[in-house]
Motif scaffolding. Structure first.
Motif, PDB file in Angstrom:
ATOM      1  N   THR A 160       0.865  -1.182   0.204  1.00  0.00           N
ATOM      2  CA  THR A 160       0.085   0.108  -0.118  1.00  0.00           C
ATOM      3  C   THR A 160       0.841   1.389   0.015  1.00  0.00           C
ATOM      4  OG1 THR A 160      -1.740   1.141   0.981  1.00  0.00           O
ATOM      5  CG2 THR A 160      -0.357   0.148   2.491  1.00  0.00           C
ATOM      6  N   PRO A 161       0.317   2.293  -0.509  1.00  0.00           N
ATOM      7  CA  PRO A 161       1.221   3.735  -0.605  1.00  0.00           C
ATOM      8  C   PRO A 161       1.188   4.203   0.880  1.00  0.00           C
ATOM      9  CG  PRO A 161      -0.283   3.582  -2.292  1.00  0.00           C
ATOM     10  CD  PRO A 161      -0.661   2.414  -1.641  1.00  0.00           C
ATOM     11  N   VAL A 162       2.469   4.930   1.235  1.00  0.00           N
ATOM     12  CA  VAL A 162       2.462   5.413   2.538  1.00  0.00           C
ATOM     13  C   VAL A 162       3.074   6.779   2.209  1.00  0.00           C
ATOM     14  CG1 VAL A 162       2.028   3.705   4.094  1.00  0.00           C
ATOM     15  CG2 VAL A 162       4.385   4.130   3.314  1.00  0.00           C
ATOM     16  N   ILE A 163       2.746   7.935   2.862  1.00  0.00           N
ATOM     17  CA  ILE A 163       3.589   9.165   2.958  1.00  0.00           C
ATOM     18  C   ILE A 163       3.493   9.768   4.424  1.00  0.00           C
ATOM     19  CG2 ILE A 163       2.708   9.600   0.475  1.00  0.00           C
ATOM     20  CD1 ILE A 163       0.657  11.616   1.757  1.00  0.00           C
ATOM     21  N   SER A 164       4.492  10.570   4.575  1.00  0.00           N
ATOM     22  CA  SER A 164       4.310  11.411   5.749  1.00  0.00           C
ATOM     23  C   SER A 164       3.093  12.521   5.720  1.00  0.00           C
ATOM     24  CB  SER A 164       5.535  12.520   5.749  1.00  0.00           C
ATOM     25  OG  SER A 164       5.755  13.192   6.822  1.00  0.00           O
ATOM     26  N   PRO A 165       2.533  12.578   6.931  1.00  0.00           N
ATOM     27  CA  PRO A 165       1.552  13.592   7.274  1.00  0.00           C
ATOM     28  C   PRO A 165       1.858  15.059   6.494  1.00  0.00           C
ATOM     29  CG  PRO A 165       1.650  12.190   9.055  1.00  0.00           C
ATOM     30  CD  PRO A 165       2.826  11.975   8.241  1.00  0.00           C
ATOM     31  N   VAL A 166       3.219  15.350   6.737  1.00  0.00           N
ATOM     32  CA  VAL A 166       3.290  16.901   5.858  1.00  0.00           C
ATOM     33  C   VAL A 166       3.117  16.830   4.427  1.00  0.00           C
ATOM     34  CG1 VAL A 166       4.810  17.181   7.873  1.00  0.00           C
ATOM     35  CG2 VAL A 166       5.914  16.113   5.732  1.00  0.00           C
ATOM     36  N   ARG A 167       3.044  15.622   3.864  1.00  0.00           N
ATOM     37  CA  ARG A 167       2.825  15.760   2.164  1.00  0.00           C
ATOM     38  C   ARG A 167       1.546  15.487   1.895  1.00  0.00           C
ATOM     39  NH1 ARG A 167       7.776  15.721  -0.324  1.00  0.00           N
ATOM     40  NH2 ARG A 167       6.533  16.544  -2.077  1.00  0.00           N
ATOM     41  N   SER A 168       0.554  15.106   2.873  1.00  0.00           N
ATOM     42  CA  SER A 168      -0.722  14.835   2.681  1.00  0.00           C
ATOM     43  C   SER A 168      -1.593  15.571   1.660  1.00  0.00           C
ATOM     44  CB  SER A 168      -1.739  14.628   4.009  1.00  0.00           C
ATOM     45  OG  SER A 168      -1.798  15.843   4.746  1.00  0.00           O
ATOM     46  N   GLY A 169      -1.227  16.825   1.547  1.00  0.00           N
ATOM     47  CA  GLY A 169      -2.101  17.394   0.382  1.00  0.00           C
ATOM     48  C   GLY A 169      -1.599  17.449  -0.800  1.00  0.00           C
ATOM     49  N   ALA A 170      -0.418  16.917  -1.088  1.00  0.00           N
ATOM     50  CA  ALA A 170       0.224  16.644  -2.422  1.00  0.00           C
ATOM     51  C   ALA A 170      -0.785  15.681  -3.309  1.00  0.00           C
ATOM     52  CB  ALA A 170       1.536  16.410  -2.419  1.00  0.00           C
ATOM     53  N   MET A 171      -0.672  15.967  -4.457  1.00  0.00           N
ATOM     54  CA  MET A 171      -1.129  14.904  -5.418  1.00  0.00           C
ATOM     55  C   MET A 171      -0.106  13.765  -5.579  1.00  0.00           C
ATOM     56  SD  MET A 171      -4.144  15.914  -6.500  1.00  0.00           S
ATOM     57  CE  MET A 171      -4.323  14.767  -8.040  1.00  0.00           C
ATOM     58  N   LEU A 172      -0.401  12.658  -5.811  1.00  0.00           N
ATOM     59  CA  LEU A 172       0.404  11.287  -5.756  1.00  0.00           C
ATOM     60  C   LEU A 172       1.267  11.513  -7.055  1.00  0.00           C
ATOM     61  CD1 LEU A 172       0.926   8.847  -4.104  1.00  0.00           C
ATOM     62  CD2 LEU A 172      -0.564   7.466  -5.650  1.00  0.00           C
ATOM     63  N   GLY A 173       0.822  11.761  -8.134  1.00  0.00           N
ATOM     64  CA  GLY A 173       1.567  11.927  -9.386  1.00  0.00           C
ATOM     65  C   GLY A 173       2.697  12.919  -9.225  1.00  0.00           C
ATOM     66  N   SER A 174       2.561  14.014  -8.386  1.00  0.00           N
ATOM     67  CA  SER A 174       3.454  14.918  -8.197  1.00  0.00           C
ATOM     68  C   SER A 174       4.771  14.704  -7.054  1.00  0.00           C
ATOM     69  CB  SER A 174       2.955  16.074  -7.757  1.00  0.00           C
ATOM     70  OG  SER A 174       2.382  16.126  -6.449  1.00  0.00           O
ATOM     71  N   LEU A 175       4.536  13.519  -6.641  1.00  0.00           N
ATOM     72  CA  LEU A 175       5.376  13.357  -5.386  1.00  0.00           C
ATOM     73  C   LEU A 175       6.608  12.435  -5.952  1.00  0.00           C
ATOM     74  CD1 LEU A 175       3.199  12.469  -2.470  1.00  0.00           C
ATOM     75  CD2 LEU A 175       4.613  14.545  -2.951  1.00  0.00           C
ATOM     76  N   THR A 176       7.810  12.358  -5.317  1.00  0.00           N
ATOM     77  CA  THR A 176       8.829  11.341  -6.140  1.00  0.00           C
ATOM     78  C   THR A 176       8.319   9.900  -5.492  1.00  0.00           C
ATOM     79  OG1 THR A 176      10.474  12.938  -5.689  1.00  0.00           O
ATOM     80  CG2 THR A 176      11.295  10.671  -5.507  1.00  0.00           C
ATOM     81  N   PHE A 177       8.361   9.031  -6.128  1.00  0.00           N
ATOM     82  CA  PHE A 177       7.793   7.416  -5.955  1.00  0.00           C
ATOM     83  C   PHE A 177       9.380   6.979  -5.569  1.00  0.00           C
ATOM     84  CE2 PHE A 177       4.476   9.093  -8.541  1.00  0.00           C
ATOM     85  CZ  PHE A 177       3.431   7.931  -8.262  1.00  0.00           C
ATOM     86  N   LEU A 178       9.109   6.549  -4.183  1.00  0.00           N
ATOM     87  CA  LEU A 178      10.118   5.764  -3.349  1.00  0.00           C
ATOM     88  C   LEU A 178       9.959   4.396  -3.695  1.00  0.00           C
ATOM     89  CD1 LEU A 178      10.046   7.738  -0.221  1.00  0.00           C
ATOM     90  CD2 LEU A 178      11.309   8.297  -2.233  1.00  0.00           C
ATOM     91  N   HIS A 179      11.032   3.709  -4.330  1.00  0.00           N
ATOM     92  CA  HIS A 179      10.801   2.243  -4.575  1.00  0.00           C
ATOM     93  C   HIS A 179      11.979   1.499  -3.702  1.00  0.00           C
ATOM     94  CE1 HIS A 179       8.989   3.142  -8.527  1.00  0.00           C
ATOM     95  NE2 HIS A 179       9.821   4.281  -8.376  1.00  0.00           N
ATOM     96  N   PRO A 180      11.226   0.274  -3.073  1.00  0.00           N
ATOM     97  CA  PRO A 180      12.204  -0.615  -2.247  1.00  0.00           C
ATOM     98  C   PRO A 180      13.169  -1.567  -2.616  1.00  0.00           C
ATOM     99  CG  PRO A 180      10.002  -1.549  -2.522  1.00  0.00           C
ATOM    100  CD  PRO A 180       9.817  -0.439  -3.297  1.00  0.00           C
ATOM    101  N   THR A 181      13.155  -1.545  -4.106  1.00  0.00           N
ATOM    102  CA  THR A 181      14.128  -2.245  -5.064  1.00  0.00           C
ATOM    103  C   THR A 181      14.821  -1.489  -5.991  1.00  0.00           C
ATOM    104  OG1 THR A 181      12.481  -3.101  -6.487  1.00  0.00           O
ATOM    105  CG2 THR A 181      12.926  -4.628  -4.257  1.00  0.00           C
ATOM    106  N   ARG A 182      15.567  -2.068  -6.795  1.00  0.00           N
ATOM    107  CA  ARG A 182      16.379  -1.275  -7.948  1.00  0.00           C
ATOM    108  C   ARG A 182      15.462  -1.348  -9.182  1.00  0.00           C
ATOM    109  NH1 ARG A 182      19.732   2.326  -6.622  1.00  0.00           N
ATOM    110  NH2 ARG A 182      21.126   1.438  -4.594  1.00  0.00           N
TER     111      ARG A 182
END
Length: 288
Positions: free
Chosen positions: A161-183
């Motif tokens: 599931t996606p997770v973000i910091s509450p400080v970024r909660s107002g941002a659109m998902l597509g505008s954020l940096t996608f953090l990947h757990p693998t290469r």
């Protein structure tokens, strides 16, 4: 020749080879090369001063001296193993191997194990390796991760599931940096393909070596991570992270607890298993 020069580590190679009378099969059981097995047997023959096997075109055959020696060595070796197993069954130190990605789930439960079983000591080794081989690794227990596994006890199934910091909660998902757990982008791609409605283009990406690192980066506000809902459950409850979507996607992978085989159940390892499973099952079934 001194008694202390007896190559004790070669005795097991002799006993296994005597059982198979085949170097290939003996090497496979011992997790060695055929050459290594041959060298061990040769060192033992050199110490005794006589051959233990006769080599033939069709394989091996015990020599007369090797045949006479075999029962005594088997009995002595079994007695040695019994003494060692009995000592280990009374152990209070549990050597545990666990993947780094499981630490967020594991550490709180190790604290509970410590409180409930104060006589147990957990010697934890973290690794990016998701498997264990008790024949070659000196661990008593391991948490393993992978797909289609049946060994050991199920701790929890992976659900992303996606997770973000509450400080970024107002941002659109597509505008954020996608953090990947693998290469690669496998986990994010799997979640996005299962969503209804318009998708998101992953314009900005940051790749990490472990899920734990990606989760930590999300807590610090770097972007939006894709994470296992069980691993981030405590972070969500504590308000360090939030889930912008309630949906999660099972990957078919799971985390499982596997133990080294022991001769009895009434030992420290059995107590550790019972304690960790009680905590693990409760944690896995808790709502996020």
């Amino acid at each position: 020749m001194s008694r202390r020069s007896l190559p004790l580590n070669a005795i097991d190679a002799f006993l296994v080879t005597a059982r198979h009378l085949n170097l290939t099969h003996a090497a496979a059981e011992l997790c060695l090369t055929q050459g290594a097995v041959s060298r061990k047997i040769a060192s033992l023959e050199a110490w005794f001063g006589f051959p233990l096997f006769e080599r033939h075109a069709r394989g091996l055959r015990l020599s007369s001296q090797g045949s006479a020696l075999l029962p005594e060595l088997q009995s002595a070796f079994e007695q040695l193993l019994t003494v060692a197993d009995q000592a280990r069954s009374q152990q209070t130190v549990i050597r545990l191997k666990a993947p780094t990605c499981a630490m967020r789930w594991l550490v709180p439960r190790l604290l509970e194990v410590e409180r409930e079983q104060p006589d147990l000591q957990i010697a934890l080794t973290t690794t990016t390796d998701h498997n264990v081989n008790f024949k070659t690794e000196s661990y008593d227990a391991a948490i393993v991760f992978g797909t289609h596994m049946s060994a050991g006890d199920l701790l929890f199934e992976e659900a992303l599931t996606p997770v973000i910091s509450p400080v970024r909660s107002g941002a659109m998902l597509g505008s954020l940096t996608f953090l990947h757990p693998t290469r690669d982008k496998t986990d994010w791609s799997l979640w996005l393909t299962k969503q209804e409605g318009p998708g998101f283009a992953m314009h900005k990406n940051q790749h990490f070596d472990t899920m734990d690192l990606a989760i930590t980066a999300a807590i610090q506000g770097l972007g939006v991570a894709i994470a296992d809902e069980t691993l981030v459950a405590e972070d969500v409850r504590a308000g360090r992270l939030m889930r912008p979507y309630e949906t999660s996607i099972k990957t078919g992978a799971s985390y499982r607890l596997v133990l080294r085989e022991t001769p009895g159940e009434e030992n420290g390892l059995a107590a550790f298993r019972a304690c960790l499973l009680n905590r693990g099952l409760r944690g896995a079934s808790s709502p996020v």
